[in-house]
Design a protein around this motif. Structure first.
Motif, mmCIF file in Angstrom:
data_model
loop_
_atom_site.group_PDB
_atom_site.id
_atom_site.type_symbol
_atom_site.label_atom_id
_atom_site.label_comp_id
_atom_site.label_asym_id
_atom_site.label_seq_id
_atom_site.Cartn_x
_atom_site.Cartn_y
_atom_site.Cartn_z
ATOM 1 N N ILE A 43 93.826 -30.094 107.273
ATOM 2 C CA ILE A 43 95.205 -29.680 107.546
ATOM 3 C C ILE A 43 95.335 -29.110 108.954
ATOM 4 C CG2 ILE A 43 97.065 -28.151 106.796
ATOM 5 C CD1 ILE A 43 96.402 -30.593 104.931
ATOM 6 N N SER A 44 94.310 -28.409 109.396
ATOM 7 C CA SER A 44 94.228 -27.924 110.780
ATOM 8 C C SER A 44 95.476 -27.127 111.204
ATOM 9 C CB SER A 44 94.009 -29.119 111.720
ATOM 10 O OG SER A 44 93.635 -28.698 113.009
ATOM 11 N N GLY A 48 103.531 -29.296 106.110
ATOM 12 C CA GLY A 48 104.218 -30.535 105.757
ATOM 13 C C GLY A 48 103.518 -31.789 106.222
ATOM 14 N N VAL A 49 102.213 -31.823 106.086
ATOM 15 C CA VAL A 49 101.426 -32.985 106.528
ATOM 16 C C VAL A 49 101.627 -34.153 105.557
ATOM 17 C CG1 VAL A 49 99.095 -33.832 107.013
ATOM 18 C CG2 VAL A 49 99.722 -31.480 107.607
ATOM 19 N N ARG A 50 101.758 -35.351 106.102
ATOM 20 C CA ARG A 50 101.804 -36.559 105.268
ATOM 21 C C ARG A 50 100.359 -36.998 105.018
ATOM 22 N NH1 ARG A 50 104.100 -41.282 106.559
ATOM 23 N NH2 ARG A 50 105.168 -41.443 104.559
ATOM 24 N N VAL A 51 99.964 -37.007 103.749
ATOM 25 C CA VAL A 51 98.571 -37.286 103.380
ATOM 26 C C VAL A 51 98.503 -38.599 102.611
ATOM 27 C CG1 VAL A 51 96.493 -36.394 102.280
ATOM 28 C CG2 VAL A 51 98.216 -34.787 103.160
ATOM 29 N N PHE A 52 97.607 -39.478 103.066
ATOM 30 C CA PHE A 52 97.440 -40.779 102.416
ATOM 31 C C PHE A 52 96.197 -40.791 101.541
ATOM 32 C CE2 PHE A 52 95.995 -45.348 102.653
ATOM 33 C CZ PHE A 52 97.007 -45.866 101.857
ATOM 34 N N PHE A 53 96.347 -41.316 100.326
ATOM 35 C CA PHE A 53 95.256 -41.467 99.368
ATOM 36 C C PHE A 53 95.057 -42.955 99.076
ATOM 37 C CE2 PHE A 53 96.016 -37.056 98.664
ATOM 38 C CZ PHE A 53 94.972 -36.520 97.919
ATOM 39 N N PRO A 54 94.099 -43.626 99.728
ATOM 40 C CA PRO A 54 93.836 -45.027 99.377
ATOM 41 C C PRO A 54 93.118 -45.110 98.028
ATOM 42 C CG PRO A 54 92.261 -44.263 101.033
ATOM 43 C CD PRO A 54 93.229 -43.133 100.813
ATOM 44 N N LEU A 55 93.492 -46.099 97.229
ATOM 45 C CA LEU A 55 92.908 -46.266 95.885
ATOM 46 C C LEU A 55 92.895 -44.920 95.155
ATOM 47 C CD1 LEU A 55 89.992 -48.784 96.575
ATOM 48 C CD2 LEU A 55 92.432 -49.210 96.313
ATOM 49 N N CYS A 56 94.079 -44.369 94.960
ATOM 50 C CA CYS A 56 94.210 -42.962 94.543
ATOM 51 C C CYS A 56 93.884 -42.690 93.086
ATOM 52 C CB CYS A 56 95.618 -42.465 94.850
ATOM 53 S SG CYS A 56 96.929 -43.374 93.974
ATOM 54 N N GLY A 57 93.939 -43.732 92.223
ATOM 55 C CA GLY A 57 93.746 -43.469 90.804
ATOM 56 C C GLY A 57 94.761 -42.447 90.324
ATOM 57 N N LYS A 58 94.276 -41.463 89.571
ATOM 58 C CA LYS A 58 95.154 -40.362 89.124
ATOM 59 C C LYS A 58 94.590 -39.022 89.628
ATOM 60 C CE LYS A 58 93.008 -40.053 84.492
ATOM 61 N NZ LYS A 58 93.294 -39.907 83.032
ATOM 62 N N ALA A 59 94.068 -39.045 90.845
ATOM 63 C CA ALA A 59 93.379 -37.879 91.410
ATOM 64 C C ALA A 59 94.251 -36.622 91.380
ATOM 65 C CB ALA A 59 92.947 -38.172 92.841
ATOM 66 N N VAL A 60 93.730 -35.567 90.788
ATOM 67 C CA VAL A 60 94.471 -34.300 90.729
ATOM 68 C C VAL A 60 94.604 -33.676 92.114
ATOM 69 C CG1 VAL A 60 93.827 -33.856 88.335
ATOM 70 C CG2 VAL A 60 92.382 -32.974 90.173
ATOM 71 N N ASP A 61 93.779 -34.129 93.060
ATOM 72 C CA ASP A 61 93.876 -33.649 94.451
ATOM 73 C C ASP A 61 95.275 -33.891 95.017
ATOM 74 O OD1 ASP A 61 91.226 -33.831 93.702
ATOM 75 O OD2 ASP A 61 90.541 -34.787 95.531
ATOM 76 N N ASP A 67 101.472 -29.391 96.008
ATOM 77 C CA ASP A 67 101.834 -28.006 95.675
ATOM 78 C C ASP A 67 101.785 -27.095 96.900
ATOM 79 O OD1 ASP A 67 102.283 -28.609 93.028
ATOM 80 O OD2 ASP A 67 100.361 -27.834 92.303
ATOM 81 N N MET A 68 101.000 -27.485 97.892
ATOM 82 C CA MET A 68 100.915 -26.704 99.138
ATOM 83 C C MET A 68 102.075 -27.019 100.095
ATOM 84 S SD MET A 68 96.936 -27.074 100.233
ATOM 85 C CE MET A 68 95.580 -26.749 99.099
ATOM 86 N N GLY A 69 102.903 -27.999 99.713
ATOM 87 C CA GLY A 69 104.026 -28.357 100.565
ATOM 88 C C GLY A 69 103.814 -29.596 101.405
ATOM 89 N N HIS A 70 102.679 -30.266 101.209
ATOM 90 C CA HIS A 70 102.427 -31.507 101.933
ATOM 91 C C HIS A 70 103.028 -32.678 101.154
ATOM 92 C CE1 HIS A 70 99.928 -29.059 104.423
ATOM 93 N NE2 HIS A 70 99.131 -28.756 103.422
ATOM 94 N N ASN A 113 106.774 -34.044 96.445
ATOM 95 C CA ASN A 113 106.895 -35.153 97.386
ATOM 96 C C ASN A 113 105.663 -36.052 97.255
ATOM 97 O OD1 ASN A 113 107.645 -36.824 99.465
ATOM 98 N ND2 ASN A 113 108.113 -35.171 100.899
ATOM 99 N N ILE A 114 105.678 -36.854 96.213
ATOM 100 C CA ILE A 114 104.560 -37.750 95.904
ATOM 101 C C ILE A 114 105.112 -39.149 95.669
ATOM 102 C CG2 ILE A 114 102.669 -38.274 94.306
ATOM 103 C CD1 ILE A 114 102.578 -35.284 93.601
ATOM 104 N N SER A 115 104.615 -40.130 96.424
ATOM 105 C CA SER A 115 105.004 -41.530 96.241
ATOM 106 C C SER A 115 103.750 -42.354 96.032
ATOM 107 C CB SER A 115 105.756 -42.057 97.475
ATOM 108 O OG SER A 115 106.957 -41.351 97.677
ATOM 109 N N LEU A 116 103.667 -43.025 94.898
ATOM 110 C CA LEU A 116 102.483 -43.818 94.581
ATOM 111 C C LEU A 116 102.875 -45.292 94.462
ATOM 112 C CD1 LEU A 116 100.752 -41.503 91.942
ATOM 113 C CD2 LEU A 116 100.606 -41.454 94.444
#
Length: 233
Positions: A43-44, A48-61, A67-70, A113-116
């Protein structure tokens, strides 16, 4: 060292079948400890960072970061995985087609703010949903077919914003003993795949051998966490 797995291949249908049959030993019911430990580097100090999850499955991450606002964008071939993610996290969602990818759908969270995107990862692009300030790759590079790694790296690089911080989890083991997936990805290959346009740093290396891995025939397994950033021009 790559030779034993060079021709190994999993079809998209094979992954969908694993989800349908609940053969998902790769899923973790808790936030990945390596992500927790290195989150500040990802996050550095940004909000409001846009975070990409490739092959995300159902990762609780994904919910943890949302929840942190990203804002989180994931790509996953299995509709079951995506629907389970929302159900298991008590989140509602809307569902709509993705005009640029025939047959694809995007599931958008109502409370977070989650789009899968349910589609083939290699059909996704920055034209679909822009670039990202962070990427968390816990089981993606190690899951794609070894022969597709150059295509994969090019896709990931194209999705990286100038300030992107790409956290990558790789596994080292004797590829003669286990055919994968997850596949063996040596550090030297990372330099070949990403080194021309990115800086690579090994953040952490840990013994990750469990009884599950012993069952695969392995006697050692090292998990490496890297941070990859675009070279400043």
């Amino acid at each position: 060292m790559l030779a034993p797995q060079a021709d190994q291949a999993m079809a998209l249908g094979d992954w969908q079948e694993r989800w349908q049959e609940d053969r998902i030993g790769f899923h973790q019911p808790h936030v990945h400890k390596m992500l927790e430990k290195n989150i500040d580097k990802v996050i550095s100090g940004r909000t409001g960072v846009r975070v990409f999850f490739p092959l995300c499955g159902k990762a609780v991450d994904m919910k943890w970061l949302a929840d942190m606002g990203h804002s989180v964008v994931g790509v996953e071939i299995s509709e079951k995985a995506i629907k389970q993610f929302f159900a298991e996290n008590n989140l509602t969602y809307s569902e709509e087609p993705v005009p640029a990818i025939p047959g694809a759908k995007v599931y958008k969270g109502s409370e977070r703010n989650i789009s899968l995107y349910q589609c083939d990862l290699f059909k996704f692009s920055s034209a679909i949903d822009g670039q990202f300030g962070a990427i968390w790759d816990r089981g993606s590079l190690v899951a794609i077919n070894p022969r597709d790694r150059e295509t994969y790296a090019a896709l990931i690089i194209s999705l990286m914003a100038k300030d992107c911080r790409y956290l990558l989890d790789t596994l080292l083991y004797n590829a003669e003993l286990y055919t994968g997936p997850p596949f063996f990805v040596p550090d030297e290959q990372l330099a070949t795949l990403f080194g021309k346009s990115c800086d690579l740093e090994l953040l952490q290396s840990a013994d990750a051998l469990t009884e599950r891995h012993r069952g695969w025939g392995l006697d050692s397994l090292t998990e490496n966490i890297h941070i990859i950033t675009p070279k400043s021009i």
